[in-house]
Design a protein around this motif. Structure first.
Motif, PDB file in Angstrom:
ATOM      1  N   PHE A  56     -63.574 -47.350 108.592  1.00 37.11           N
ATOM      2  CA  PHE A  56     -63.508 -46.411 107.473  1.00 37.11           C
ATOM      3  C   PHE A  56     -63.371 -44.977 107.972  1.00 37.11           C
ATOM      4  N   ARG A  57     -62.422 -44.245 107.377  1.00 28.31           N
ATOM      5  CA  ARG A  57     -62.159 -42.854 107.746  1.00 28.31           C
ATOM      6  C   ARG A  57     -62.082 -42.011 106.478  1.00 28.31           C
ATOM      7  N   ILE A  58     -62.612 -40.781 106.530  1.00 26.34           N
ATOM      8  CA  ILE A  58     -62.435 -39.844 105.422  1.00 26.34           C
ATOM      9  C   ILE A  58     -61.428 -38.776 105.864  1.00 26.34           C
ATOM     10  N   GLU A  59     -60.705 -38.258 104.861  1.00 23.35           N
ATOM     11  CA  GLU A  59     -59.664 -37.277 105.156  1.00 23.35           C
ATOM     12  C   GLU A  59     -59.541 -36.243 104.039  1.00 23.35           C
ATOM     13  N   PRO A  60     -60.167 -35.069 104.186  1.00 23.24           N
ATOM     14  CA  PRO A  60     -59.881 -33.980 103.253  1.00 23.24           C
ATOM     15  C   PRO A  60     -58.519 -33.380 103.605  1.00 23.24           C
ATOM     16  N   SER A  61     -57.742 -33.023 102.580  1.00 24.69           N
ATOM     17  CA  SER A  61     -56.419 -32.450 102.837  1.00 24.69           C
ATOM     18  C   SER A  61     -56.022 -31.482 101.731  1.00 24.69           C
ATOM     19  N   ILE A  62     -55.128 -30.566 102.076  1.00 20.82           N
ATOM     20  CA  ILE A  62     -54.532 -29.633 101.122  1.00 20.82           C
ATOM     21  C   ILE A  62     -53.022 -29.707 101.322  1.00 20.82           C
ATOM     22  N   GLU A  63     -52.287 -29.868 100.218  1.00 21.78           N
ATOM     23  CA  GLU A  63     -50.824 -29.944 100.295  1.00 21.78           C
ATOM     24  C   GLU A  63     -50.196 -28.984  99.297  1.00 21.78           C
ATOM     25  N   TYR A  64     -49.107 -28.381  99.704  1.00 19.51           N
ATOM     26  CA  TYR A  64     -48.383 -27.408  98.889  1.00 19.51           C
ATOM     27  C   TYR A  64     -46.950 -27.910  98.701  1.00 19.51           C
ATOM     28  N   PHE A  65     -46.502 -27.920  97.438  1.00 20.56           N
ATOM     29  CA  PHE A  65     -45.159 -28.396  97.106  1.00 20.56           C
ATOM     30  C   PHE A  65     -44.395 -27.342  96.312  1.00 20.56           C
ATOM     31  N   PRO A  66     -43.326 -26.788  96.844  1.00 18.02           N
ATOM     32  CA  PRO A  66     -42.445 -25.985  95.998  1.00 18.02           C
ATOM     33  C   PRO A  66     -41.503 -26.946  95.263  1.00 18.02           C
TER      34      PRO A  66
END
Length: 190
Positions: A56-66
């Motif tokens: 088990f792995r946790i992954e916080p992420s932020i993504e930006y889409f134009p």
């Protein structure tokens, strides 16, 4: 013969150490692409990974889409043409389907926040916003390229709940619509 043995020993040593194991951290980037309600888009993101266990792995992420308006969009007169920007902040969980191995599949699920910005090019360029709670589910494949580098390939479906749309956006509520996305990511592990 000695060269062959040394090569095999090095490959085995790097292979064993390269598995994503409990306690391993990683930072990386994502390049997501997908389609949503007729839009095609490409984005960029950053992520942090932490292996809570070997499975088990946790992954916080932020993504930006134009995002850009689709050609021939049928929209209300006040939004005959519009541009979009999407920002997502998520916390995903990855459940691995195999014990630590250089290449292994996983199932992912996560929740977070999404924000859409709409700019009506024909209505004085007035922006409007939509904020919502969002979730995603999908599958992925983690590939260890070396002891410190890994690559992830994912296919996900993303949706939102309870869009908080502005006054001009009532016709663009995203609740319960799915965005289908493919994502390629690279991670440096330490």
């Amino acid at each position: 013969m000695k060269k062959v043995m040394m090569t095999l020993l090095l490959v085995a040593a790097f292979g064993v150490n390269g598995f994503a194991q409990k306690g391993m951290n990683g930072i990386g980037i994502n390049v997501p692409a997908g389609v949503y309600d007729g839009f095609k888009f490409l984005g960029i993101g950053v992520k942090y990974q932490y292996n809570i266990s070997d499975y088990f792995r946790i992954e916080p992420s932020i993504e930006y889409f134009p995002l850009h308006s689709k050609k021939g969009a049928i929209a209300p007169a006040r939004y005959a043409s519009y541009d979009n920007v999407n920002l997502k902040a998520f916390l995903n969980g990855h459940i691995f389907l195999m014990s630590p191995h250089p290449a292994r599949p996983y199932i992912l699920a996560g929740a977070g926040f999404a924000k859409w910005k709409y700019i009506n090019r024909y209505y004085k360029g007035v922006p409007d916003y939509s904020k919502c709670f969002a979730y995603n589910v999908g599958v992925g494949y983690d590939i260890r390229l070396s002891q410190n580098f890994a690559m992830q390939i994912e296919a996900t479906a993303f949706s939102s709940v309870g869009d908080d749309t502005g006054s001009l956006l009532k016709d663009f509520d995203h609740s319960n619509k799915f965005l289908f996305m493919g994502r390629i990511g690279c991670t440096y592990t330490f």
